[in-house]
Scaffold this active site. Structure first.
Site, mmCIF file in Angstrom:
data_model
loop_
_atom_site.group_PDB
_atom_site.id
_atom_site.type_symbol
_atom_site.label_atom_id
_atom_site.label_comp_id
_atom_site.label_asym_id
_atom_site.label_seq_id
_atom_site.Cartn_x
_atom_site.Cartn_y
_atom_site.Cartn_z
ATOM 1 N N GLU A 128 -40.649 -0.093 -12.024
ATOM 2 C CA GLU A 128 -40.394 0.051 -13.461
ATOM 3 C C GLU A 128 -41.490 -0.619 -14.283
ATOM 4 O OE1 GLU A 128 -36.778 -0.399 -16.722
ATOM 5 O OE2 GLU A 128 -36.666 -1.515 -14.839
ATOM 6 N N THR A 318 -37.346 -3.759 -18.394
ATOM 7 C CA THR A 318 -38.476 -4.618 -18.753
ATOM 8 C C THR A 318 -39.540 -3.919 -19.592
ATOM 9 O OG1 THR A 318 -39.497 -4.137 -16.606
ATOM 10 C CG2 THR A 318 -38.148 -6.123 -16.771
ATOM 11 N N CYS A 319 -39.736 -2.622 -19.388
ATOM 12 C CA CYS A 319 -40.768 -1.935 -20.170
ATOM 13 C C CYS A 319 -40.340 -1.691 -21.607
ATOM 14 C CB CYS A 319 -41.154 -0.626 -19.492
ATOM 15 S SG CYS A 319 -42.234 -0.895 -18.081
ATOM 16 N N PHE A 320 -39.042 -1.874 -21.882
ATOM 17 C CA PHE A 320 -38.543 -1.712 -23.242
ATOM 18 C C PHE A 320 -38.055 -3.043 -23.811
ATOM 19 C CE2 PHE A 320 -37.474 2.234 -20.844
ATOM 20 C CZ PHE A 320 -38.475 3.019 -21.380
#
Length: 352
Positions: A128, A318-320
């Site tokens: 992710e 985590t990417c957002f």
């Protein structure tokens, strides 16, 4: 031999009076004045810090920034630099030397890279941070029947504009992905992206790293602990984070949100850092403050979304920079579940 010569030189002048080093990194000149033994150590630390900032220079073509902005892993195309493996070994020595001497580096790697360094199994969730869209596609395959997609155990890579077909297993381009073998396909794809495609680069880093830090000494830590040991505990301003948080199906006045900030404020520095790792993928704090927290698509503030299964743990994207927080009935329950989620992480579906 480069790093050996640097440290031999610093040791040789540690008994002298004032001495001025001139360091050249990335075509920039930096002056550091050292005086005697007490200053020699500071010069070593300065050298490590400058080197750690330089290794991600794109001109060297060694590392590739992940979708989780600010974290890096070796680039599969690093071979364009004919000395790339020598440089990667050098990078491993820099990390090992800093860890051995207790210095912190201005360097943050992907979760999978830290796991390689401690010999910990990789997980699909580590994808992710590297590529959230691809991670989402792999999750879809796991939750659905991929047979109609007509995909095989192979994948394409873009090698400087030239597409190459790579097989995940022998004769993979003739083996269709079905509901029966989809877990194997996801496992093989994740391993290819996070390990096999950069195998020689990882091995070179580990060779240099293990010259100073034996595997048995570092394997007792987990990936998040290793990150904090290498990069140090961040100074996290909870009030700044609170002022730059967005809510989805919650509000600032929701009782669960009030409990959440009370709990976070009570955490010690280590737990606050672990929380930041859990929700953003790294312990790195933006220099300009949390108003400039970045995600995979640019600036993306920390956000808390309501989840509806109170029997499950909080989860993160985590990417957002997103925390999915169930509507727990008590502060004690929220605290217990949050601590478990942070400390245990989101492992599962792991592979060696």
């Amino acid at each position: 031999q480069e790093i050996k010569h640097v440290y031999q030189f610093i040791q040789s002048i540690s008994s002298l009076g004032n001495y001025e080093f001139i360091f050249f990194f990335s075509s920039r000149r930096r002056h550091t004045r050292c005086s005697g033994v007490s200053w020699a150590r500071r010069c070593v630390q300065e050298t490590d810090l400058l080197l750690s900032r330089s290794i991600f220079n794109q001109d060297y073509a060694l590392f590739k920034e992940s979708a989780n902005v600010g974290t890096y892993q070796p680039s599969p195309q690093s071979y364009v630099n004919p000395d790339h493996l020598r440089y990667f070994k050098f990078v491993g020595r820099i990390i090992g030397k800093a860890l051995h001497d207790g210095y912190q580096l201005d360097a943050f790697f992907t979760r999978s890279m830290y796991k390689h360094m401690i010999g910990q199994s990789l997980s699909i969730h580590d994808m992710e941070d590297i590529d959230p869209e691809y991670y989402k596609n792999l999750k879809w395959i796991l939750n659905n029947d991929p047979t109609p997609l007509d995909i095989t155990f192979s994948y394409e890579t873009d090698d400087f504009g030239k597409l190459k077909n790579v097989e995940l297993i022998p004769d993979g381009h003739n083996i269709q992905v079905t509901n029966e073998n989809k877990e194997q396909y996801v496992r093989e794809m994740c391993y290819a992206r996070m390990a096999r495609d950069i195998k020689s680069q990882i091995e070179a880093i580990l060779e240099g790293f293990h010259e100073l830090i034996p595997p048995n000494l570092v394997s007792i830590f987990d990936s998040r602990e290793l990150e904090l040991m290498i990069s140090g505990l961040p100074d996290i301003d909870i009030q700044d984070l609170k002022e730059n948080t967005e809510y989805h199906n919650y509000s600032e006045t929701s009782i669960q949100i009030k409990w959440f900030w009370e709990i976070l404020d009570e955490f010690d520095q280590t737990m606050k850092a672990a929380f930041l790792q859990f929700v953003t993928g790294t312990s790195k704090v933006p220099l300009e403050g949390f108003a400039y927290l970045r995600g995979s698509s640019g600036i993306r503030k920390f956000n808390i979304a309501k989840a509806y299964n109170i029997n499950s743990l909080p989860t993160s994207h985590t990417c957002f920079n997103q925390l999915d927080l169930p509507e727990y009935p008590t502060k004690e329950s929220l605290c217990e579940k949050l601590v478990i989620a942070i400390t245990e992480g989101k492992e599962g579906f792991g592979f060696a």
